[in-house]
Design an enzyme around this catalytic site. Structure first.
Site, mmCIF file in Angstrom:
data_model
loop_
_atom_site.group_PDB
_atom_site.id
_atom_site.type_symbol
_atom_site.label_atom_id
_atom_site.label_comp_id
_atom_site.label_asym_id
_atom_site.label_seq_id
_atom_site.Cartn_x
_atom_site.Cartn_y
_atom_site.Cartn_z
ATOM 1 N N ASP A 1 6.775 53.245 -76.020
ATOM 2 C CA ASP A 1 8.051 52.532 -76.030
ATOM 3 C C ASP A 1 8.217 51.750 -77.326
ATOM 4 O OD1 ASP A 1 10.479 51.610 -74.675
ATOM 5 O OD2 ASP A 1 9.478 49.667 -74.573
ATOM 6 N N HIS B 1 15.662 56.221 -76.328
ATOM 7 C CA HIS B 1 15.915 55.550 -75.049
ATOM 8 C C HIS B 1 17.057 56.223 -74.286
ATOM 9 C CE1 HIS B 1 13.183 52.327 -76.204
ATOM 10 N NE2 HIS B 1 13.279 51.888 -74.960
ATOM 11 N N HIS C 1 15.552 58.956 -72.431
ATOM 12 C CA HIS C 1 14.902 58.386 -71.242
ATOM 13 C C HIS C 1 15.901 58.210 -70.116
ATOM 14 C CE1 HIS C 1 14.418 54.829 -68.679
ATOM 15 N NE2 HIS C 1 13.140 55.157 -68.616
ATOM 16 N N HIS D 1 8.402 54.318 -67.969
ATOM 17 C CA HIS D 1 9.472 54.186 -68.950
ATOM 18 C C HIS D 1 9.026 54.658 -70.331
ATOM 19 C CE1 HIS D 1 12.788 52.178 -71.142
ATOM 20 N NE2 HIS D 1 11.847 51.773 -71.981
#
Length: 373
Positions: free
Chosen positions: A177, A261, A264, A278
């Site tokens: 991340d 992201h 994601h 995540h």
């Protein structure tokens, strides 16, 4: 400066050190908190609870309530805890657990006048404890939106002794991340016109995120597996929680999230990926972002690092199988649900994103067969 940015640096106070929870007693006494609500997870709570209760019992609180988190940072969970805090007239909410608990507690405290928040993360899997925003999901875990808050976290306490007890998988997800901070923000922050002081700071902290992970990431994972509280481990968790949070704090929408992201968020609509963390899905998103950016020369090095960390680099590694139909579906869901991808300094269409997803699969197939790219 052409941009109108809002700088949200981070918590009002931040402390990181082994045994730092001891400072909670003084914080509560100095501010006179009397009615405390503790929101906690499950597994990690059993380790933190004994220490926290001893500390709280040494303060002069009038009422102490515990509430188990229900699993998702959703509108429903925020409303439930908001109503509980209001009915109990809580003046302090303490969140103990992972990123979704952090996001929920931040939201509840920000919506209630006169209520302060203390966050005690038990994982270093993302920058949720730092940032003044919450990522909202449905109760089923599907991404909805990002909500910003008008108030910062009151106090963030990071105890490496707590975090090192977490499964190592959460650490590697946090590294994925955090690595994304550089690859998502660099296309914008490297442009000559983005030269404000705030954006220069965002650029520097994004670069520091990448440098720390490349230099210390693998050693931090090795040390975590051995339960060794090393300098590499502490530097890694502070980079995941603090440094990565500063990137978006200074860079606002130009440096918060773009393609990785967004990918994601598109993946959350595939039930097959709900077991993934995540940062694991974001790590895959980095590879798609590089393909989208046309940075083929960087794909090999990033893929090698992600593989060494045990993070997924392809749809196959995510447990998704399919051809062009899958690529287009993921592209469509990504563009539909996360407009952050359009912050990139070039247009992104369903066609171009689906092509990037496919090109990343081809890259990984050729790499696996030893052909290179």
């Amino acid at each position: 400066m052409k941009e109108q940015l809002t700088v949200r640096p981070g918590p009002e106070a931040y402390k990181c050190a082994p045994g730092i929870l001891d400072d909670l007693k003084e914080y509560i006494e100095e501010r006179g908190f009397k009615r405390i609500l503790v929101v906690h997870g499950k597994i990690s709570w059993s380790k933190v609870r004994p220490k926290l209760i001893v500390l709280l019992e040494e303060t002069s609180y009038e009422e102490l309530t515990f509430s188990a988190f229900q699993g998702e940072c959703s509108d429903e969970e925020v409303e439930r805890l908001k109503n509980q805090a209001a009915s109990e007239r809580a003046d302090l909410i303490i969140g103990v657990g992972g990123g979704k608990i952090m996001d929920t507690v931040k939201y509840v405290a920000a919506q209630l006048s006169g209520v302060y928040s203390v966050l005690i993360p038990t994982l270093a899997s993302n920058c949720a404890p730092w940032t003044p925003l919450s990522v909202m999901y449905t109760p089923e875990g599907e991404f909805i939106r990002y909500d910003f808050h008008h108030r910062q976290v009151s106090l963030l306490l990071v105890d490496p002794l707590i975090i090192i007890d977490a499964p190592v998988r959460y650490l590697t997800a946090g590294l994925g991340d955090t690595l994304a901070k550089w690859y998502e923000s660099e296309p914008n922050l490297s442009l000559p016109e983005h030269d404000s002081t705030a954006l220069e700071l965002a650029y520097m902290t994004a670069g520091l995120c990448r440098k720390v992970i490349e230099t210390h990431g693998l050693q931090a994972v090795v040390d975590a597996k051995q339960n060794k509280l090393s300098d590499a481990f502490i530097k890694a968790i502070e980079t995941i929680i603090m440094t990565s949070g500063l990137v978006g704090g200074f860079g606002d929408e130009l440096a918060r999230t773009t393609a990785a992201h967004a990918i994601h968020d598109g993946l959350t609509f595939f039930p097959e990926t709900h077991h993934l963390l995540h940062g694991e899905k974001v790590a895959y998103g980095i590879m798609v972002q590089l393909a989208l950016d046309g940075k083929v020369d960087e794909q090999s090095a990033v893929s090698r690092l992600l593989n060494q960390l045990g993070l997924p680099v392809s749809l196959n590694k995510l447990g998704l199988a399919g051809g062009k139909k899958l690529y287009r579906k993921l592209a469509a869901l990504t563009l539909e649900h996360d407009p952050g991808i359009h912050v990139l300094p070039y247009p992104v269409t369903e066609d171009s994103l689906a092509e990037a997803i496919e090109n990343n699969e081809l890259f990984n197939e050729q790499t696996a067969s030893g052909q290179g790219i």
